[in-house]
Design a protein around this motif. Structure first.
Motif, PDB file in Angstrom:
ATOM      1  N   ASP A   3       6.120  27.429 -37.296  1.00 35.15           N
ATOM      2  CA  ASP A   3       5.603  28.738 -36.902  1.00 35.15           C
ATOM      3  C   ASP A   3       6.077  29.042 -35.494  1.00 35.15           C
ATOM      4  OD1 ASP A   3       4.217  30.984 -36.248  1.00 35.15           O
ATOM      5  OD2 ASP A   3       2.225  30.166 -36.682  1.00 35.15           O
ATOM      6  N   PRO A   4       6.860  30.108 -35.289  1.00 31.64           N
ATOM      7  CA  PRO A   4       7.384  30.377 -33.944  1.00 31.64           C
ATOM      8  C   PRO A   4       6.299  30.717 -32.929  1.00 31.64           C
ATOM      9  CG  PRO A   4       7.852  32.214 -35.426  1.00 31.64           C
ATOM     10  CD  PRO A   4       7.331  31.106 -36.279  1.00 31.64           C
ATOM     11  N   ALA A   5       5.105  31.102 -33.450  1.00 32.59           N
ATOM     12  CA  ALA A   5       4.023  31.451 -32.511  1.00 32.59           C
ATOM     13  C   ALA A   5       3.198  30.248 -32.099  1.00 32.59           C
ATOM     14  CB  ALA A   5       3.101  32.499 -33.152  1.00 32.59           C
ATOM     15  N   ALA A   6       3.469  29.108 -32.751  1.00 34.32           N
ATOM     16  CA  ALA A   6       2.617  27.952 -32.486  1.00 34.32           C
ATOM     17  C   ALA A   6       2.679  27.520 -31.026  1.00 34.32           C
ATOM     18  CB  ALA A   6       3.017  26.791 -33.391  1.00 34.32           C
ATOM     19  N   GLY A   7       3.838  27.630 -30.417  1.00 36.63           N
ATOM     20  CA  GLY A   7       3.982  27.174 -29.045  1.00 36.63           C
ATOM     21  C   GLY A   7       3.203  28.003 -28.040  1.00 36.63           C
ATOM     22  N   SER A   8       2.842  29.246 -28.415  1.00 38.78           N
ATOM     23  CA  SER A   8       2.161  30.114 -27.473  1.00 38.78           C
ATOM     24  C   SER A   8       0.741  29.653 -27.170  1.00 38.78           C
ATOM     25  CB  SER A   8       2.126  31.554 -28.017  1.00 38.78           C
ATOM     26  OG  SER A   8       1.380  31.592 -29.234  1.00 38.78           O
ATOM     27  N   SER A   9       0.143  28.818 -28.052  1.00 41.12           N
ATOM     28  CA  SER A   9      -1.223  28.354 -27.825  1.00 41.12           C
ATOM     29  C   SER A   9      -1.265  26.921 -27.307  1.00 41.12           C
ATOM     30  CB  SER A   9      -2.031  28.461 -29.121  1.00 41.12           C
ATOM     31  OG  SER A   9      -1.454  27.649 -30.117  1.00 41.12           O
ATOM     32  N   ALA A  10      -0.122  26.348 -26.988  1.00 48.68           N
ATOM     33  CA  ALA A  10      -0.087  24.974 -26.520  1.00 48.68           C
ATOM     34  C   ALA A  10      -0.785  24.860 -25.169  1.00 48.68           C
ATOM     35  CB  ALA A  10       1.361  24.494 -26.409  1.00 48.68           C
ATOM     36  N   VAL A  11      -1.509  23.769 -24.976  1.00 50.85           N
ATOM     37  CA  VAL A  11      -2.223  23.522 -23.728  1.00 50.85           C
ATOM     38  C   VAL A  11      -1.253  22.936 -22.701  1.00 50.85           C
ATOM     39  CG1 VAL A  11      -4.086  22.240 -22.627  1.00 50.85           C
ATOM     40  CG2 VAL A  11      -4.382  23.141 -24.946  1.00 50.85           C
ATOM     41  N   ALA A  12      -1.266  23.509 -21.505  1.00 52.87           N
ATOM     42  CA  ALA A  12      -0.380  23.024 -20.455  1.00 52.87           C
ATOM     43  C   ALA A  12      -0.784  21.609 -20.046  1.00 52.87           C
ATOM     44  CB  ALA A  12      -0.431  23.955 -19.247  1.00 52.87           C
ATOM     45  N   VAL A  13       0.174  20.751 -19.890  1.00 56.80           N
ATOM     46  CA  VAL A  13      -0.085  19.372 -19.480  1.00 56.80           C
ATOM     47  C   VAL A  13      -0.115  19.311 -17.953  1.00 56.80           C
ATOM     48  CG1 VAL A  13       0.754  17.004 -19.535  1.00 56.80           C
ATOM     49  CG2 VAL A  13       1.056  18.490 -21.536  1.00 56.80           C
ATOM     50  N   PRO A  14      -1.206  18.793 -17.373  1.00 50.83           N
ATOM     51  CA  PRO A  14      -1.265  18.701 -15.908  1.00 50.83           C
ATOM     52  C   PRO A  14      -0.118  17.859 -15.358  1.00 50.83           C
ATOM     53  CG  PRO A  14      -3.415  18.256 -16.904  1.00 50.83           C
ATOM     54  CD  PRO A  14      -2.418  18.273 -18.023  1.00 50.83           C
ATOM     55  N   ASP A  15       0.364  18.261 -14.219  1.00 53.77           N
ATOM     56  CA  ASP A  15       1.436  17.532 -13.557  1.00 53.77           C
ATOM     57  C   ASP A  15       0.832  16.370 -12.778  1.00 53.77           C
ATOM     58  OD1 ASP A  15       3.536  16.581 -12.088  1.00 53.77           O
ATOM     59  OD2 ASP A  15       3.972  18.461 -11.054  1.00 53.77           O
ATOM     60  N   PRO A  16       1.044  15.118 -13.191  1.00 50.54           N
ATOM     61  CA  PRO A  16       0.406  13.989 -12.497  1.00 50.54           C
ATOM     62  C   PRO A  16       0.916  13.795 -11.073  1.00 50.54           C
ATOM     63  CG  PRO A  16       2.018  13.198 -14.097  1.00 50.54           C
ATOM     64  CD  PRO A  16       1.891  14.675 -14.315  1.00 50.54           C
ATOM     65  N   MET A  17       2.039  14.408 -10.738  1.00 53.63           N
ATOM     66  CA  MET A  17       2.604  14.247  -9.403  1.00 53.63           C
ATOM     67  C   MET A  17       2.284  15.424  -8.481  1.00 53.63           C
ATOM     68  SD  MET A  17       3.946  11.330  -9.556  1.00 53.63           S
ATOM     69  CE  MET A  17       4.849  11.323  -8.010  1.00 53.63           C
ATOM     70  N   ALA A  18       1.480  16.363  -8.978  1.00 57.35           N
ATOM     71  CA  ALA A  18       1.238  17.572  -8.198  1.00 57.35           C
ATOM     72  C   ALA A  18       0.606  17.248  -6.845  1.00 57.35           C
ATOM     73  CB  ALA A  18       0.337  18.522  -8.977  1.00 57.35           C
TER      74      ALA A  18
END
Length: 432
Positions: A3-18
């Motif tokens: 589904d091309p729309a599936a990626g739009s709901s993906a949860v952002a992964v926190p940047d461990p180096m931020a």
């Protein structure tokens, strides 16, 4: 088929180096380096107060209980929210803990009040005594507080670093102590006919970071709180770093570097012009350490981090640094930097310090102590001499040990001195 729309709901992964990446220049505001919000609403959402409210005014109060592992013989306690003033004469609110111990006062007159100025040495709001005493097991106090309670003194323990946790910012710290004393003397417990300590002699005592607050309270009192002249009958100042500019050789890049860096970052909260001197590494450090407590700041000294890693200027010669350090120098008042020549302690002062001249054992010929390698004893002797020259009545007391051990070897001589002042024993020794 995906589904091309599936990626739009993906949860952002926190940047461990931020946390280890410097912020872009436009985000390096003073607010970035302030402590995280406190769980205490008096810190996180203080009431709106008329800026003209007199310093020392009680704005709110609440009961508090200190558990036996932090104070046995606890009787009654309250916390008060108090109007105070920062280093630049701007209003701010502070929190003080007022304690009436269960131990009765058996000395002359009314129960004395002791302002015990804790060695906070921290950058986080949950490190403040108003939070630690009722909620945590406190490992950072020598037995001063317990002995004072056992002797029957009333106590006021002020979060003198204020809402910005401005560690080592002397003028703001000293003003907070004085406003805590004002509030404790005026406080009327619910149901009581009048204030507990309105007629009490007042003595203060503090060590290291608490010594900074104690020394500045003594020095500022005749100008900032003149009504306490004759009421504040003694100030016991221990292990005080009176002149930060004299500590580069002994603290910067040494085992004491963690506390030195924390002190610099604490002062910057009152003097944000220092933040402009941080390089990328300094930005990361100031943000990462914004909530660190004394134990972590002390332990960080194992890395021997010099200030030169955190700035691209020479902190020993930079004029911005020199000006800020001069404004926070205890001793001879410098009118060219906003000090009032009347800023001289009016009550007796004891200056005590880990000193190589202090004998370790009893009797003549006993070996001498190592002295304080981080805050050299000559700086404490110089402070006593400057106060004497300005007209104060000062006694210098050398105690065995270095900076940590001296907090314990001084318990006897410091608290006996406090006891004499609280009981009205005449102060007969002092400046020669």
């Amino acid at each position: 088929m995906s589904d091309p729309a599936a990626g739009s709901s993906a949860v952002a992964v926190p940047d461990p180096m931020a946390a280890f990446r410097p912020a872009p220049p436009h985000e390096r505001t003073p607010e970035r380096y302030l402590p995280s919000p406190s769980p205490d609403p008096w810190y996180s959402s203080p009431p709106v107060v008329d800026p003209a409210t007199a310093p020392g005014t009680i704005l709110d109060s609440r009961p508090v209980t200190i558990p036996p592992h932090n104070m046995r013989n606890f009787g009654r306690g309250w916390q008060v929210l108090v109007q105070s003033t920062d280093s630049h004469d701007r209003p701010q609110q502070i929190v003080s803990t007022v304690i009436e111990p269960a131990t009765p006062w058996t000395g002359p007159g009314t129960r004395p009040l002791v302002s015990f100025n804790v060695t906070i040495d921290s950058l986080g709001l949950t490190c403040m005594p108003s939070h630690v005493l009722p909620h945590e097991f406190n490992l950072e106090l020598p037995p001063f507080l317990q002995i004072l309670a056992d002797r029957g003194y009333g106590l006021v323990v002020t979060d003198f670093q204020g809402p910005k946790a401005a560690y080592a910012a002397g003028r703001a710290n000293g003003r907070a102590v004085l406003d805590g004393i004002r509030a404790a003397r005026a406080f009327v417990p619910p149901g009581d006919p009048g204030p507990l300590f309105a007629d009490s002699r007042v003595v203060q005592v503090g060590y290291s970071g608490g010594g900074i607050a104690t020394g500045w309270a003594a020095q500022l009192q005749p100008v900032y709180a003149p009504e306490l002249t004759g009421v504040l009958v003694g100030s016991s100042v221990g292990g005080v770093p009176a002149d930060y500019s004299e500590l580069f050789d002994t603290l910067d890049g040494t085992l004491g570097s963690g506390l030195f860096l924390a002190a610099v970052l604490g002062i910057a909260r009152e003097y944000p012009e220092l933040y402009s001197l941080l390089n990328d590494a300094g930005d990361v450090a100031a943000h990462a350490l914004r909530d660190s407590c004394a134990a972590a700041n002390t332990a960080a000294g194992i890395f021997h981090t010099p200030l030169s890693m955190l700035t691209d200027v020479d902190p020993r010669t930079d004029p911005v640094v020199a000006e800020v350090l001069a404004r926070n120098r205890l001793g001879t008042a410098d009118p060219t930097r906003g000090a009032d020549p009347r800023e001289v302690p009016t009550g007796p002062v004891q200056v005590w310090h880990g000193d190589a001249a202090a004998p370790i054992g009893p009797g003549p010929g006993s070996s001498q102590g190592p002295g304080d390698p981080f805050v050299p004893e000559w700086t404490a002797r110089q402070l006593a001499d400057e106060w004497c020259a300005a007209g104060a009545d000062v006694e210098y007391t050398p105690v065995p040990g270095e900076h940590i051990l001296a907090a314990y070897t001084a318990v006897g001589p410091a608290l006996d001195w406090v006891d004499d002042r609280a009981r009205g024993v005449p102060f007969t020794s002092g400046c020669r």
